[in-house]
Design a protein around this motif. Structure first.
Motif, PDB file in Angstrom:
ATOM      1  N   THR A   1      25.378  18.051 -47.036  1.00 19.55           N
ATOM      2  CA  THR A   1      27.194  18.927 -47.294  1.00 19.55           C
ATOM      3  C   THR A   1      27.033  19.291 -46.453  1.00 19.55           C
ATOM      4  O   THR A   1      26.604  20.335 -45.704  1.00 19.55           O
ATOM      5  N   GLY A   2      28.482  19.834 -45.636  1.00 18.56           N
ATOM      6  CA  GLY A   2      29.122  20.725 -44.945  1.00 18.56           C
ATOM      7  C   GLY A   2      28.585  20.238 -43.537  1.00 18.56           C
ATOM      8  O   GLY A   2      28.800  20.840 -42.549  1.00 18.56           O
ATOM      9  N   VAL A   3      28.496  18.799 -43.090  1.00 20.21           N
ATOM     10  CA  VAL A   3      28.181  19.051 -41.956  1.00 20.21           C
ATOM     11  C   VAL A   3      29.925  18.031 -41.686  1.00 20.21           C
ATOM     12  O   VAL A   3      30.275  17.520 -42.191  1.00 20.21           O
ATOM     13  N   ALA A   4      29.757  17.486 -39.696  1.00 25.36           N
ATOM     14  CA  ALA A   4      30.730  16.890 -39.075  1.00 25.36           C
ATOM     15  C   ALA A   4      30.512  15.446 -39.439  1.00 25.36           C
ATOM     16  O   ALA A   4      29.735  14.645 -40.413  1.00 25.36           O
ATOM     17  N   ALA A   5      31.944  15.471 -39.062  1.00 18.31           N
ATOM     18  CA  ALA A   5      32.470  13.758 -40.021  1.00 18.31           C
ATOM     19  C   ALA A   5      31.732  12.861 -39.126  1.00 18.31           C
ATOM     20  O   ALA A   5      31.515  13.192 -38.184  1.00 18.31           O
ATOM     21  N   VAL A   6      31.528  11.692 -39.823  1.00 13.52           N
ATOM     22  CA  VAL A   6      30.811  10.364 -38.859  1.00 13.52           C
ATOM     23  C   VAL A   6      32.235   9.530 -38.446  1.00 13.52           C
ATOM     24  O   VAL A   6      32.669   9.924 -39.160  1.00 13.52           O
ATOM     25  N   THR A   7      32.072   9.562 -37.550  1.00 10.18           N
ATOM     26  CA  THR A   7      34.103   8.369 -36.611  1.00 10.18           C
ATOM     27  C   THR A   7      33.375   6.492 -37.255  1.00 10.18           C
ATOM     28  O   THR A   7      32.333   6.193 -36.177  1.00 10.18           O
ATOM     29  N   LEU A   8      34.177   6.086 -37.278  1.00  9.89           N
ATOM     30  CA  LEU A   8      34.106   4.841 -37.259  1.00  9.89           C
ATOM     31  C   LEU A   8      35.218   4.417 -36.218  1.00  9.89           C
ATOM     32  O   LEU A   8      36.842   4.324 -37.076  1.00  9.89           O
ATOM     33  N   ARG A   9      35.271   3.662 -35.760  1.00  6.23           N
ATOM     34  CA  ARG A   9      36.505   4.016 -34.603  1.00  6.23           C
ATOM     35  C   ARG A   9      36.562   2.372 -34.189  1.00  6.23           C
ATOM     36  O   ARG A   9      35.334   1.659 -33.623  1.00  6.23           O
ATOM     37  N   GLY A  10      37.465   1.844 -33.782  1.00  8.37           N
ATOM     38  CA  GLY A  10      37.991   0.431 -33.402  1.00  8.37           C
ATOM     39  C   GLY A  10      37.958   0.628 -32.401  1.00  8.37           C
ATOM     40  O   GLY A  10      38.613   1.245 -32.200  1.00  8.37           O
ATOM     41  N   GLU A  11      37.411  -0.346 -31.628  1.00 10.73           N
ATOM     42  CA  GLU A  11      37.769  -0.362 -30.119  1.00 10.73           C
ATOM     43  C   GLU A  11      38.358  -1.317 -28.973  1.00 10.73           C
ATOM     44  O   GLU A  11      38.339  -2.602 -29.726  1.00 10.73           O
ATOM     45  N   GLY A  12      39.138  -1.335 -28.201  1.00 14.83           N
ATOM     46  CA  GLY A  12      39.369  -1.936 -27.456  1.00 14.83           C
ATOM     47  C   GLY A  12      40.953  -3.226 -28.187  1.00 14.83           C
ATOM     48  O   GLY A  12      41.370  -2.382 -29.125  1.00 14.83           O
ATOM     49  N   SER A  13      41.227  -4.061 -27.936  1.00 11.60           N
ATOM     50  CA  SER A  13      42.594  -4.975 -28.654  1.00 11.60           C
ATOM     51  C   SER A  13      42.603  -5.922 -28.176  1.00 11.60           C
ATOM     52  O   SER A  13      42.466  -6.779 -27.306  1.00 11.60           O
ATOM     53  N   PRO A  14      42.763  -7.042 -29.505  1.00  6.07           N
ATOM     54  CA  PRO A  14      43.086  -6.587 -31.010  1.00  6.07           C
ATOM     55  C   PRO A  14      42.022  -5.506 -31.065  1.00  6.07           C
ATOM     56  O   PRO A  14      40.941  -5.612 -30.912  1.00  6.07           O
ATOM     57  N   ARG A  15      42.545  -4.851 -32.658  1.00  6.19           N
ATOM     58  CA  ARG A  15      41.753  -3.607 -33.606  1.00  6.19           C
ATOM     59  C   ARG A  15      40.083  -5.060 -33.478  1.00  6.19           C
ATOM     60  O   ARG A  15      40.168  -5.940 -34.138  1.00  6.19           O
ATOM     61  N   PRO A  16      39.212  -4.617 -33.858  1.00  8.58           N
ATOM     62  CA  PRO A  16      38.062  -4.852 -35.085  1.00  8.58           C
ATOM     63  C   PRO A  16      38.897  -5.450 -36.100  1.00  8.58           C
ATOM     64  O   PRO A  16      39.577  -4.638 -36.471  1.00  8.58           O
ATOM     65  N   ARG A  17      38.531  -6.869 -36.002  1.00  5.88           N
ATOM     66  CA  ARG A  17      39.137  -7.383 -37.737  1.00  5.88           C
ATOM     67  C   ARG A  17      37.633  -7.066 -39.125  1.00  5.88           C
ATOM     68  O   ARG A  17      36.658  -7.674 -38.993  1.00  5.88           O
ATOM     69  N   LEU A  18      38.188  -6.571 -40.321  1.00  3.74           N
ATOM     70  CA  LEU A  18      36.951  -6.342 -41.564  1.00  3.74           C
ATOM     71  C   LEU A  18      37.087  -6.849 -42.091  1.00  3.74           C
ATOM     72  O   LEU A  18      38.214  -6.841 -42.616  1.00  3.74           O
ATOM     73  N   VAL A  19      36.672  -8.030 -42.833  1.00  2.00           N
ATOM     74  CA  VAL A  19      36.604  -8.864 -43.532  1.00  2.00           C
ATOM     75  C   VAL A  19      35.816  -8.719 -44.738  1.00  2.00           C
ATOM     76  O   VAL A  19      34.320  -8.144 -44.276  1.00  2.00           O
TER      77      VAL A  19
END
Length: 433
Positions: free
Chosen positions: A78-96
């Protein structure tokens, strides 16, 4: 009845701008191993392993590739900083989907910033992203979401402080029924939807719907919403909603869903929607522009201001109004420009239901030829306290006030004066040259 007060400022204290991660980075690659250290030189193999390891303020950097995973992004405290989930590079990573046992490819339960991802649901009966009731101050930005067959692409289910910005949400289609680009479900609050491109879904671009409690405080701004099977924005049981500076066109889209399940409205308000500001939008090629409807409890405190309506068409048949108000309390229709509608540009209190506290001021209704339908008012008993003034009408356009004056062609200043005298209102009205 006195005029309704001017609109209150719509305060949207949604999620603050995503902070720059201060903690370590975890790298994920399709060439990695979940036994590795998670560094750039020794990346992990799965996003799920990185999710388990990441702490508040850290960033998961997902390199290009296809990741078949169904992820639960849980709370880190509770009240903590966000975790960032970031795609790097091009093309974007694809989640299925790695499994179809859950309702969403990404289910957010804590504080997370999701950036630069592609989520391809691949025809599964799943949402792309679900912000559950325990998610707060989270964001989804710069991502592409597509291809589900459940009820929507992005669902905000009772969450608070959610920002959706700069995303493309498309092709969420359920055969013969709704699948919305974005669905907001009560008691969600403090939601920002900005600069997204949402299109080719079998329901609405954005649906805002109260459930156990209303949705409160939503800003929909700068989006392009188009070519949906039903409507652009459907607001029911929601309070304090602002739609500002959006471009909306192409409703209904028969290529996505057979015509007839809706009137193809750019914006529709019903089921006790209240304190809704619709301002500065460009609306075209829709069955209706803005509709305010009610079967029982009317919507209240609605402002339709400074919008541009163009090419509003009778699809399905019987539609074609830029603004249609069938039942409501305290509605301002002010400063709008309306061009080329298949039916009356403004159809107000003409459905046999009461519209109390109606203000119609300084609208410009343009026509194309003699007989162009501009404005229809219902009988006086259906519009108690109505105020009309300073509206501007195309020469040779048609106006009507039920029970007072049948269709009148405004072919001259004298005809305009006849309209004013019969109505006892619309002082300052002019004919356009």
């Amino acid at each position: 009845m006195a005029e309704p007060p001017p609109p209150p400022p719509v305060v949207v204290p949604a999620s603050p701008p995503p902070t720059v991660p201060t903690g370590r980075s975890w790298y994920v690659s399709v060439q990695g191993s979940d036994k590795a250290a998670g560094t750039r030189a020794a990346p992990l193999r799965t996003v799920g392993r990185a999710v388990a390891l990441a702490r508040p303020g850290e960033v998961i950097r997902v390199l290009p590739g296809v990741y078949a995973e169904t992820l639960l992004l849980d709370s880190k405290g509770t009240g903590v900083a966000a975790v960032t989930l970031r795609g790097e590079g091009s093309p974007r990573p694809r989640l299925v989907p790695g499994s179809t046992a859950r309702s969403a490819v990404l289910r957010v339960q804590g504080r997370w910033n999701l950036e630069n991802l592609q989520v391809d649901v691949g025809g599964a009966r799943m949402f792309a992203v679900l912000f559950s009731s325990t998610a707060s101050h989270s964001s989804l930005s710069g991502s592409e979401l597509k291809g589900g067959t459940s009820g929507g692409g992005v669902v905000v289910e009772g969450a608070s402080g959610i920002t959706l910005q700069g995303n493309t949400v498309r092709h969420f289609i359920q055969a013969g029924t709704d699948s919305h680009g974005v669905a907001i479900v009560g008691p969600a609050r403090d939601i920002v939807i900005r600069n997204n491109d949402i299109h080719h879904n079998s329901g609405d671009s954005i649906q805002c719907q109260g459930s156990m409690a209303p949705v409160e405080n939503v800003l929909i701004e700068g989006n392009t919403l188009h070519d949906e099977g039903e409507n652009a924005v459907d607001i029911k049981g929601c309070r304090q909603v602002t739609l500002r500076g959006n471009t909306l066109f192409g409703f209904p889209n028969a290529a996505v869903r057979p015509v007839g399940s809706s009137a193809g409205e750019a914006v529709v308000l019903h089921e006790s929607a209240s304190h809704i500001l619709i301002e500065g939008n460009s609306i075209s090629r829709a069955g209706r522009g803005v509709s305010v409807l009610a079967a029982s409890t009317p919507s209240t405190s609605i402002w339709v201001k400074n919008n541009h309506f163009l090419d509003i068409r009778a699809l399905p048949l019987g539609n074609g109004q830029a603004v249609r108000v069938a039942r409501a309390r305290n509605v301002w229709v002010e400063g709008n420009t309306i061009e080329n509608t298949a039916s009356y540009g403004l159809m107000l209190a003409a459905d046999g239901l009461a519209v109390e506290g109606l203000v119609v001021r300084n609208n410009t209704l343009k026509g194309g030829s003699r007989g162009f339908l501009l404005l229809r008012l219902g009988p006086k008993a259906s519009r108690p306290g109505a105020l009309l003034e300073q509206n501007h009408y195309a020469e040779d356009g048609v106006v009507k006030a039920d029970g007072v004056l049948e269709q009148l062609t405004l072919s001259s200043p004298g005809q305009l004066e006849l309209w004013r005298q019969a109505l006892g209102a619309d002082q300052g009205a002019t004919l356009l040259e």
